[in-house]
Scaffold this motif. Structure first.
Motif, PDB file in Angstrom:
ATOM      1  N   THR A 170      38.070  41.934  28.897  1.00  0.00           N
ATOM      2  CA  THR A 170      37.609  42.100  30.287  1.00  0.00           C
ATOM      3  C   THR A 170      38.020  40.909  31.139  1.00  0.00           C
ATOM      4  O   THR A 170      38.532  41.059  32.255  1.00  0.00           O
ATOM      5  CB  THR A 170      36.079  42.262  30.323  1.00  0.00           C
ATOM      6  OG1 THR A 170      35.714  43.427  29.574  1.00  0.00           O
ATOM      7  CG2 THR A 170      35.581  42.402  31.755  1.00  0.00           C
ATOM      8  N   ILE A 171      37.812  39.709  30.611  1.00  0.00           N
ATOM      9  CA  ILE A 171      38.154  38.499  31.363  1.00  0.00           C
ATOM     10  C   ILE A 171      39.658  38.412  31.586  1.00  0.00           C
ATOM     11  O   ILE A 171      40.121  38.089  32.687  1.00  0.00           O
ATOM     12  CB  ILE A 171      37.631  37.252  30.624  1.00  0.00           C
ATOM     13  CG1 ILE A 171      36.099  37.249  30.623  1.00  0.00           C
ATOM     14  CG2 ILE A 171      38.156  35.981  31.271  1.00  0.00           C
ATOM     15  CD1 ILE A 171      35.486  36.151  29.770  1.00  0.00           C
ATOM     16  N   LEU A 172      40.433  38.716  30.549  1.00  0.00           N
ATOM     17  CA  LEU A 172      41.891  38.644  30.677  1.00  0.00           C
ATOM     18  C   LEU A 172      42.426  39.669  31.670  1.00  0.00           C
ATOM     19  O   LEU A 172      43.288  39.359  32.500  1.00  0.00           O
ATOM     20  CB  LEU A 172      42.541  38.860  29.301  1.00  0.00           C
ATOM     21  CG  LEU A 172      42.329  37.744  28.267  1.00  0.00           C
ATOM     22  CD1 LEU A 172      42.964  38.126  26.934  1.00  0.00           C
ATOM     23  CD2 LEU A 172      42.906  36.432  28.763  1.00  0.00           C
ATOM     24  N   VAL A 173      41.925  40.902  31.574  1.00  0.00           N
ATOM     25  CA  VAL A 173      42.378  41.945  32.495  1.00  0.00           C
ATOM     26  C   VAL A 173      42.002  41.583  33.928  1.00  0.00           C
ATOM     27  O   VAL A 173      42.829  41.668  34.855  1.00  0.00           O
ATOM     28  CB  VAL A 173      41.775  43.308  32.107  1.00  0.00           C
ATOM     29  CG1 VAL A 173      42.038  44.346  33.199  1.00  0.00           C
ATOM     30  CG2 VAL A 173      42.365  43.792  30.792  1.00  0.00           C
ATOM     31  N   GLY A 174      40.759  41.159  34.126  1.00  0.00           N
ATOM     32  CA  GLY A 174      40.311  40.785  35.472  1.00  0.00           C
ATOM     33  C   GLY A 174      41.108  39.639  36.043  1.00  0.00           C
ATOM     34  O   GLY A 174      41.549  39.680  37.205  1.00  0.00           O
ATOM     35  N   ASN A 175      41.339  38.622  35.244  1.00  0.00           N
ATOM     36  CA  ASN A 175      42.065  37.444  35.719  1.00  0.00           C
ATOM     37  C   ASN A 175      43.518  37.779  36.050  1.00  0.00           C
ATOM     38  O   ASN A 175      44.067  37.313  37.063  1.00  0.00           O
ATOM     39  CB  ASN A 175      42.011  36.347  34.655  1.00  0.00           C
ATOM     40  CG  ASN A 175      42.078  34.959  35.258  1.00  0.00           C
ATOM     41  OD1 ASN A 175      42.007  34.790  36.469  1.00  0.00           O
ATOM     42  ND2 ASN A 175      42.212  33.952  34.415  1.00  0.00           N
ATOM     43  N   ASN A 176      44.150  38.596  35.230  1.00  0.00           N
ATOM     44  CA  ASN A 176      45.545  38.954  35.482  1.00  0.00           C
ATOM     45  C   ASN A 176      45.684  39.853  36.710  1.00  0.00           C
ATOM     46  O   ASN A 176      46.631  39.689  37.490  1.00  0.00           O
ATOM     47  CB  ASN A 176      46.145  39.642  34.253  1.00  0.00           C
ATOM     48  CG  ASN A 176      46.600  38.642  33.197  1.00  0.00           C
ATOM     49  OD1 ASN A 176      47.668  38.073  33.282  1.00  0.00           O
ATOM     50  ND2 ASN A 176      45.750  38.431  32.205  1.00  0.00           N
ATOM     51  N   ILE A 177      44.750  40.785  36.893  1.00  0.00           N
ATOM     52  CA  ILE A 177      44.793  41.639  38.087  1.00  0.00           C
ATOM     53  C   ILE A 177      44.659  40.780  39.347  1.00  0.00           C
ATOM     54  O   ILE A 177      45.393  40.956  40.330  1.00  0.00           O
ATOM     55  CB  ILE A 177      43.679  42.698  38.032  1.00  0.00           C
ATOM     56  CG1 ILE A 177      44.004  43.741  36.960  1.00  0.00           C
ATOM     57  CG2 ILE A 177      43.500  43.387  39.389  1.00  0.00           C
ATOM     58  CD1 ILE A 177      42.908  44.767  36.758  1.00  0.00           C
ATOM     59  N   VAL A 178      43.736  39.846  39.316  1.00  0.00           N
ATOM     60  CA  VAL A 178      43.501  38.978  40.466  1.00  0.00           C
ATOM     61  C   VAL A 178      44.746  38.145  40.774  1.00  0.00           C
ATOM     62  O   VAL A 178      45.185  38.045  41.937  1.00  0.00           O
ATOM     63  CB  VAL A 178      42.287  38.064  40.195  1.00  0.00           C
ATOM     64  CG1 VAL A 178      42.232  36.936  41.218  1.00  0.00           C
ATOM     65  CG2 VAL A 178      40.997  38.879  40.237  1.00  0.00           C
ATOM     66  N   ASN A 179      45.341  37.558  39.767  1.00  0.00           N
ATOM     67  CA  ASN A 179      46.506  36.697  39.981  1.00  0.00           C
ATOM     68  C   ASN A 179      47.732  37.487  40.452  1.00  0.00           C
ATOM     69  O   ASN A 179      48.485  37.026  41.316  1.00  0.00           O
ATOM     70  CB  ASN A 179      46.835  35.929  38.698  1.00  0.00           C
ATOM     71  CG  ASN A 179      45.789  34.877  38.364  1.00  0.00           C
ATOM     72  OD1 ASN A 179      45.061  34.423  39.248  1.00  0.00           O
ATOM     73  ND2 ASN A 179      45.697  34.503  37.102  1.00  0.00           N
ATOM     74  N   VAL A 180      47.926  38.673  39.895  1.00  0.00           N
ATOM     75  CA  VAL A 180      49.051  39.500  40.331  1.00  0.00           C
ATOM     76  C   VAL A 180      48.858  39.952  41.778  1.00  0.00           C
ATOM     77  O   VAL A 180      49.793  39.934  42.591  1.00  0.00           O
ATOM     78  CB  VAL A 180      49.217  40.715  39.398  1.00  0.00           C
ATOM     79  CG1 VAL A 180      50.222  41.705  39.987  1.00  0.00           C
ATOM     80  CG2 VAL A 180      49.675  40.270  38.016  1.00  0.00           C
ATOM     81  N   ALA A 181      47.619  40.362  42.112  1.00  0.00           N
ATOM     82  CA  ALA A 181      47.325  40.784  43.488  1.00  0.00           C
ATOM     83  C   ALA A 181      47.540  39.626  44.459  1.00  0.00           C
ATOM     84  O   ALA A 181      48.092  39.802  45.558  1.00  0.00           O
ATOM     85  CB  ALA A 181      45.894  41.304  43.581  1.00  0.00           C
ATOM     86  N   MET A 182      47.124  38.443  44.066  1.00  0.00           N
ATOM     87  CA  MET A 182      47.282  37.263  44.910  1.00  0.00           C
ATOM     88  C   MET A 182      48.771  36.982  45.164  1.00  0.00           C
ATOM     89  O   MET A 182      49.181  36.693  46.289  1.00  0.00           O
ATOM     90  CB  MET A 182      46.627  36.057  44.216  1.00  0.00           C
ATOM     91  CG  MET A 182      46.405  34.861  45.132  1.00  0.00           C
ATOM     92  SD  MET A 182      45.817  33.410  44.198  1.00  0.00           S
ATOM     93  CE  MET A 182      44.625  34.151  43.091  1.00  0.00           C
ATOM     94  N   THR A 183      49.569  37.089  44.119  1.00  0.00           N
ATOM     95  CA  THR A 183      51.008  36.854  44.250  1.00  0.00           C
ATOM     96  C   THR A 183      51.660  37.890  45.170  1.00  0.00           C
ATOM     97  O   THR A 183      52.499  37.545  46.023  1.00  0.00           O
ATOM     98  CB  THR A 183      51.669  36.892  42.865  1.00  0.00           C
ATOM     99  OG1 THR A 183      51.051  35.923  42.013  1.00  0.00           O
ATOM    100  CG2 THR A 183      53.156  36.595  42.966  1.00  0.00           C
ATOM    101  N   SER A 184      51.261  39.130  45.014  1.00  0.00           N
ATOM    102  CA  SER A 184      51.848  40.201  45.837  1.00  0.00           C
ATOM    103  C   SER A 184      51.514  40.011  47.313  1.00  0.00           C
ATOM    104  O   SER A 184      52.386  40.130  48.193  1.00  0.00           O
ATOM    105  CB  SER A 184      51.332  41.567  45.356  1.00  0.00           C
ATOM    106  OG  SER A 184      51.670  41.783  43.998  1.00  0.00           O
ATOM    107  N   ILE A 185      50.256  39.708  47.616  1.00  0.00           N
ATOM    108  CA  ILE A 185      49.845  39.510  49.000  1.00  0.00           C
ATOM    109  C   ILE A 185      50.557  38.306  49.611  1.00  0.00           C
ATOM    110  O   ILE A 185      51.029  38.339  50.753  1.00  0.00           O
ATOM    111  CB  ILE A 185      48.319  39.340  49.076  1.00  0.00           C
ATOM    112  CG1 ILE A 185      47.624  40.648  48.679  1.00  0.00           C
ATOM    113  CG2 ILE A 185      47.885  38.932  50.490  1.00  0.00           C
ATOM    114  CD1 ILE A 185      46.118  40.535  48.574  1.00  0.00           C
ATOM    115  N   ALA A 186      50.635  37.205  48.846  1.00  0.00           N
ATOM    116  CA  ALA A 186      51.291  35.994  49.349  1.00  0.00           C
ATOM    117  C   ALA A 186      52.769  36.256  49.631  1.00  0.00           C
ATOM    118  O   ALA A 186      53.319  35.785  50.645  1.00  0.00           O
ATOM    119  CB  ALA A 186      51.143  34.862  48.339  1.00  0.00           C
ATOM    120  N   THR A 187      53.425  37.019  48.762  1.00  0.00           N
ATOM    121  CA  THR A 187      54.841  37.340  48.991  1.00  0.00           C
ATOM    122  C   THR A 187      55.027  38.138  50.282  1.00  0.00           C
ATOM    123  O   THR A 187      55.958  37.890  51.070  1.00  0.00           O
ATOM    124  CB  THR A 187      55.398  38.134  47.798  1.00  0.00           C
ATOM    125  OG1 THR A 187      55.217  37.378  46.587  1.00  0.00           O
ATOM    126  CG2 THR A 187      56.880  38.416  47.980  1.00  0.00           C
TER     127      THR A 187
END
Length: 462
Positions: free
Chosen positions: A85-102
């Motif tokens: 759960t922690i890994l999935v949540g953390n990876n979703i958050v980081n990927v979303a952050m990268t996409s928005i920033a791009t």
């Protein structure tokens, strides 16, 4: 004028200044990134807090009815799901952050520049505010932070459950192909790490040397077998079944033992154990003729390869003070008392004029009893004598290197260690003087200005 116009056009194309209506999108994107950094910090700190909180402390918090403790216990009951759960949540958050920033950088920069800006910018933000700072905080405030984030983390577990199941299914499928293990969570503190912590504690002065030695013996106890703990057959004092009570008492007194084994025929047929207390009671207060058989208590016969920790538990369960050790042919190899087991943990318990197994004469010179295990000699003298399957003691090592019986005064040198035979009883090595020699760069020993080979055998007794 044309030069100015072309420069203005170039800058506009380069910066790609957003239209006024895009300002709201930029503001919302920045706010989303801030929120996602907060979520990244939440998941990162949750991992440290949840898995660093020891189970015994969780149980104590539940008993004290602390708010959030029950939730922590429920999640830690399934550590695999919690970690996924922690890994999935953390990876979703980081990927979303990268996409928005791009996307946001795309308003101002070219596609290549926006990728570079996102890579370095978001990585810096995540490392500082999403990983390092929150994890440091979680380490310092493990218990309070775990209680605080327990309920939100449980809600995240419910929200991400479909993705957790999907991710778990995919991982298991991949592991079947590559032959790996599906379990991605592991113990955060291993036995080796605990031993490193103990050594660090000793260096820092938190743990005394004697405490460290006892803890080391506890760790070794799990890998110790009965043969390494027992009193060997040659040193066993026993009483024949046909002996009288008076003779048994006399044997105990002469050997200074509280209890002795009783055998029928020979030592390969030990039938039980008697204690001095029972013998005296039988002699003084029995009705009729005192009988040795009436006070014999049964004992266990255990193989020499039995683990010491299992044997200790068995002796406690059966309330036994002494057991018999046998080899694969059923021949008696020796005996083990409860005191022998305790000494494996707390060290030697000397009685009266009993000599210590290792006595230092000088800093690098010690007199060692022949029956002392090689690993104990290595630890005490900080040397590295080899251990073989055919021998376990210092005496066994000497016989193995010499290839014959040795006499008092003989010396053996091996890898910068000199062993001089001090006392021999018939064919048995009772004690030896072990000297740790100075070794030069070529591996030769140096003593009184002379160099000798790495391994020699001399006979000073002749």
């Amino acid at each position: 004028m044309n030069m100015g116009l072309s420069t203005s056009t170039l800058l506009t194309d380069l910066l790609q200044v957003p239209m006024p209506g895009e300002n709201a999108v930029v503001v919302l994107g920045v706010l989303a990134i801030v929120a996602l950094i907060g979520l990244s910090a939440f998941f990162s700190s949750s991992e440290i807090a949840m898995f660093s909180l020891p189970q015994h402390r969780v149980d104590s918090l539940v008993d004290e009815e602390v708010k959030g403790a029950e939730t922590i216990r429920d999640m830690k009951a399934n550590p695999h799901r919690l970690l996924v759960t922690i890994l999935v949540g953390n990876n979703i958050v980081n990927v979303a952050m990268t996409s928005i920033a791009t996307a946001l950088f795309g308003f101002y920069l070219t596609s290549g520049q926006s990728v570079l800006a996102t890579t370095f910018g978001i990585t810096t933000l995540v490392l500082i505010f999403g990983e390092s700072a929150p994890k440091s905080y979680a380490v310092e405030h493990t218990e309070s932070w775990a209680l605080r984030i327990a309920r939100p983390l449980k809600l995240s577990e419910y929200a991400l459950y479909p993705l957790v199941v999907l991710f778990d299914y995919i991982v298991k499928g991949v592991n079947k192909v590559i032959g790996g293990s599906a379990a991605i969570e592991s113990t955060y503190v291993t036995r080796d790490e605990i031993q490193d912590i103990i050594e660090t504690g000793e260096r820092e002065g938190v743990i005394e040397e004697e405490e460290r030695e006892m803890l080391d013996r506890i760790f070794r106890f799990n890998n110790t077998i009965a043969k390494e703990v027992m009193t060997p057959r040659l040193d066993v004092t026993a009483v024949a079944k046909e002996s009288s009570v008076e003779e048994a008492i006399e044997t105990c007194i002469q050997a200074d033992h509280e209890r002795v084994p009783i055998y029928e025929g020979n030592l390969d047929n030990i039938i039980g154990v008697v204690t001095v207390r029972d013998l005296v009671r039988e002699l003084r207060y029995s009705e009729g003729e005192p009988s040795l058989e009436r006070v014999v208590k049964p004992t266990l016969h255990v193989p020499e390869s039995k683990n010491a920790d299992e044997l200790l538990a068995e002796m406690q369960d059966n309330r036994l003070q002494m057991v018999t050790v046998i080899d694969e042919f059923g021949t008696t190899e020796g005996i083990i008392t409860l005191e022998d087991m305790v000494e494996e943990i707390v060290g030697e318990i000397l009685e009266g004029d009993e000599s210590a197994p290792v006595e230092f004469i000088e800093e690098n010179v010690a007199v060692v009893q022949g029956e002392v295990n090689i690993d104990e000699v290595n630890e005490v003298l900080e040397i590295d004598l080899p251990e073989g399957e055919e021998f376990e003691t210092l005496a066994g090592f000497v016989f193995n290197r010499a290839g014959r019986l040795v006499e008092e005064g003989e010396e053996i040198e091996f890898d910068g260690v000199r062993i001089r035979i001090e006392r021999v009883d018939n064919t048995r090595i009772m004690s030896a003087r072990v000297t740790v020699l100075n070794v030069d760069e070529d591996g030769k020993t140096i003593e009184d200005g002379e160099a000798s080979g790495a391994e020699t055998t001399t006979d000073d007794a002749s």
